[in-house]
Design a protein around this motif. Sequence first.
Motif, PDB file in Angstrom:
ATOM      1  N   UNK A   1      -6.383  -5.520  -0.215  1.00  0.00           N
ATOM      2  CA  UNK A   1      -6.643  -4.087  -0.186  1.00  0.00           C
ATOM      3  C   UNK A   1      -7.794  -3.684  -1.112  1.00  0.00           C
ATOM      4  N   UNK A   2      -7.836  -4.279  -2.308  1.00  0.00           N
ATOM      5  CA  UNK A   2      -8.892  -3.889  -3.248  1.00  0.00           C
ATOM      6  C   UNK A   2     -10.242  -4.231  -2.646  1.00  0.00           C
ATOM      7  N   UNK A   3     -10.358  -5.465  -2.131  1.00  0.00           N
ATOM      8  CA  UNK A   3     -11.638  -5.861  -1.557  1.00  0.00           C
ATOM      9  C   UNK A   3     -11.980  -5.004  -0.357  1.00  0.00           C
ATOM     10  N   UNK A   4     -10.957  -4.730   0.456  1.00  0.00           N
ATOM     11  CA  UNK A   4     -11.194  -3.874   1.618  1.00  0.00           C
ATOM     12  C   UNK A   4     -11.759  -2.538   1.180  1.00  0.00           C
ATOM     13  N   UNK A   5     -11.114  -1.980   0.163  1.00  0.00           N
ATOM     14  CA  UNK A   5     -11.563  -0.659  -0.277  1.00  0.00           C
ATOM     15  C   UNK A   5     -12.977  -0.755  -0.831  1.00  0.00           C
ATOM     16  N   UNK A   6     -13.211  -1.790  -1.666  1.00  0.00           N
ATOM     17  CA  UNK A   6     -14.538  -1.920  -2.281  1.00  0.00           C
ATOM     18  C   UNK A   6     -15.604  -2.102  -1.206  1.00  0.00           C
ATOM     19  N   UNK A   7     -15.296  -2.986  -0.233  1.00  0.00           N
ATOM     20  CA  UNK A   7     -16.323  -3.292   0.776  1.00  0.00           C
ATOM     21  C   UNK A   7     -16.560  -2.128   1.712  1.00  0.00           C
ATOM     22  N   UNK A   8     -15.466  -1.515   2.132  1.00  0.00           N
ATOM     23  CA  UNK A   8     -15.632  -0.463   3.152  1.00  0.00           C
ATOM     24  C   UNK A   8     -15.879   0.892   2.522  1.00  0.00           C
TER      25      UNK A   8
ATOM     26  N   UNK B   1       0.840  -1.204   0.000  1.00  0.00           N
ATOM     27  CA  UNK B   1       0.000   0.000   0.000  1.00  0.00           C
ATOM     28  C   UNK B   1       0.872   1.250   0.000  1.00  0.00           C
ATOM     29  N   UNK B   2       0.287   2.356  -0.443  1.00  0.00           N
ATOM     30  CA  UNK B   2       0.941   3.645  -0.223  1.00  0.00           C
ATOM     31  C   UNK B   2       0.726   4.013   1.248  1.00  0.00           C
ATOM     32  N   UNK B   3       1.575   4.892   1.743  1.00  0.00           N
ATOM     33  CA  UNK B   3       1.448   5.237   3.165  1.00  0.00           C
ATOM     34  C   UNK B   3       0.331   6.248   3.386  1.00  0.00           C
ATOM     35  N   UNK B   4      -0.227   6.213   4.600  1.00  0.00           N
ATOM     36  CA  UNK B   4      -1.267   7.177   5.011  1.00  0.00           C
ATOM     37  C   UNK B   4      -0.663   8.584   5.110  1.00  0.00           C
ATOM     38  N   UNK B   5      -1.507   9.646   5.099  1.00  0.00           N
ATOM     39  CA  UNK B   5      -0.971  11.013   5.236  1.00  0.00           C
ATOM     40  C   UNK B   5      -0.458  11.288   6.653  1.00  0.00           C
ATOM     41  N   UNK B   6       0.440  12.287   6.748  1.00  0.00           N
ATOM     42  CA  UNK B   6       1.003  12.682   8.057  1.00  0.00           C
ATOM     43  C   UNK B   6       0.601  14.120   8.380  1.00  0.00           C
ATOM     44  N   UNK B   7       0.529  14.415   9.661  1.00  0.00           N
ATOM     45  CA  UNK B   7       0.265  15.786  10.134  1.00  0.00           C
ATOM     46  C   UNK B   7       1.166  16.070  11.321  1.00  0.00           C
ATOM     47  N   UNK B   8       1.557  17.343  11.468  1.00  0.00           N
ATOM     48  CA  UNK B   8       2.278  17.757  12.690  1.00  0.00           C
ATOM     49  C   UNK B   8       1.754  19.124  13.126  1.00  0.00           C
TER      50      UNK B   8
ATOM     51  N   UNK C   1      -4.568   4.610   3.885  1.00  0.00           N
ATOM     52  CA  UNK C   1      -3.592   3.964   3.003  1.00  0.00           C
ATOM     53  C   UNK C   1      -4.328   3.242   1.867  1.00  0.00           C
ATOM     54  N   UNK C   2      -5.415   2.580   2.192  1.00  0.00           N
ATOM     55  CA  UNK C   2      -6.204   1.879   1.170  1.00  0.00           C
ATOM     56  C   UNK C   2      -6.774   2.872   0.161  1.00  0.00           C
ATOM     57  N   UNK C   3      -7.345   3.965   0.705  1.00  0.00           N
ATOM     58  CA  UNK C   3      -7.969   4.964  -0.172  1.00  0.00           C
ATOM     59  C   UNK C   3      -6.951   5.561  -1.145  1.00  0.00           C
ATOM     60  N   UNK C   4      -5.797   5.961  -0.598  1.00  0.00           N
ATOM     61  CA  UNK C   4      -4.766   6.575  -1.447  1.00  0.00           C
ATOM     62  C   UNK C   4      -4.278   5.600  -2.518  1.00  0.00           C
ATOM     63  N   UNK C   5      -4.091   4.341  -2.114  1.00  0.00           N
ATOM     64  CA  UNK C   5      -3.577   3.352  -3.067  1.00  0.00           C
ATOM     65  C   UNK C   5      -4.562   3.162  -4.212  1.00  0.00           C
TER      66      UNK C   5
ATOM     67  N   UNK D   1      -4.950   2.938   8.293  1.00  0.00           N
ATOM     68  CA  UNK D   1      -5.082   1.835   7.336  1.00  0.00           C
ATOM     69  C   UNK D   1      -6.084   2.209   6.249  1.00  0.00           C
ATOM     70  N   UNK D   2      -7.215   2.786   6.671  1.00  0.00           N
ATOM     71  CA  UNK D   2      -8.234   3.108   5.669  1.00  0.00           C
ATOM     72  C   UNK D   2      -7.734   4.212   4.727  1.00  0.00           C
TER      73      UNK D   2
END
Length: 245
Positions: free
Chosen positions: A228-235, A173-180, A210-214, A207-208
């Motif tokens: 990941x694809x199924x996760x994204x599709x289902x959720x 997966x691509x990594x999730x976004x970061x904030x500081x 990372x899935x969305x970005x990917x 995790x969600x």
Amino acid sequence: MRLDLVTIFPRMFDSPFSETIIKRAREKGVVEIFIHDIRAFAKDKHKMVDDTPYGGGAGMVMMPGPLVECVESIDRLSSSLRVVLAPSGEPFSEAIAREFAALDQLILICGRYEGIDERAKEIIADREISIGDYVLSGGEIPAMAVADAVIRLIPGVLGNNTSVEHESFENGLLEHPHYTRPEIFRGMKVPEVLLSGNHSEIDKWRHSEALRLTLERRPDMAGRFADPVNDVKNKKCPKPKIETK
Ligand code: SAM
């Protein structure tokens, strides 16, 4: 690990290998770097390493003699690989970086001009690697990219081993976004969940994301990993809400 770089421009490696993470890895003795100048193996007084192509056409080709002699002069350790950088090579990836990071020795061979005489490649190349579908002027920048990606994966190089665990490509997966800080920047607020202190909710959100970005940016990657694809599709992972004031 021992890293050997074969080039006609040895000085190009001075700065990238003398700063930050690679500098510290060298100081700690985790990685040793040797630069080999192909010109030192040239036979004529002008130190020629290239010649015109058989069959005609534009540009010059790297002669086999000095290059092969230079590569063959390098001592080999027990698990060692000779890699030629070439646009026509196998696409470089985090998985290949991981393979290389497990070696005792990586020898990176930089081409120039129109490329390397094919017979030289047959003799010296265990693998040919491309860093992307574009043409650079020489193999030095690709070699730096490969070296950097490999060195940071060697245990002990990054401060703490978990730093690479969630990075892009590590788990498909691509990594999730970061904030500081600050919490609000130009009216944009950090997603509430990251301020909640609830680590299980934070993990779920990351995790969600990372899935969305990917799926959004690299559907080709998501396609390679069924879950990941199924996760994204289902959720139907929602976009993060950035509250504005
Ligand atoms: N004529 C070659 C071709 O069309 O494939 C391009 C040669 S390029 C100008 C000179 C050298 O740069 C190559 O021999 C290679 O070592 C390096 N190089 C350029 N682009 C690269 C890439 N995307 N990946 C790896 N090495 C590359």
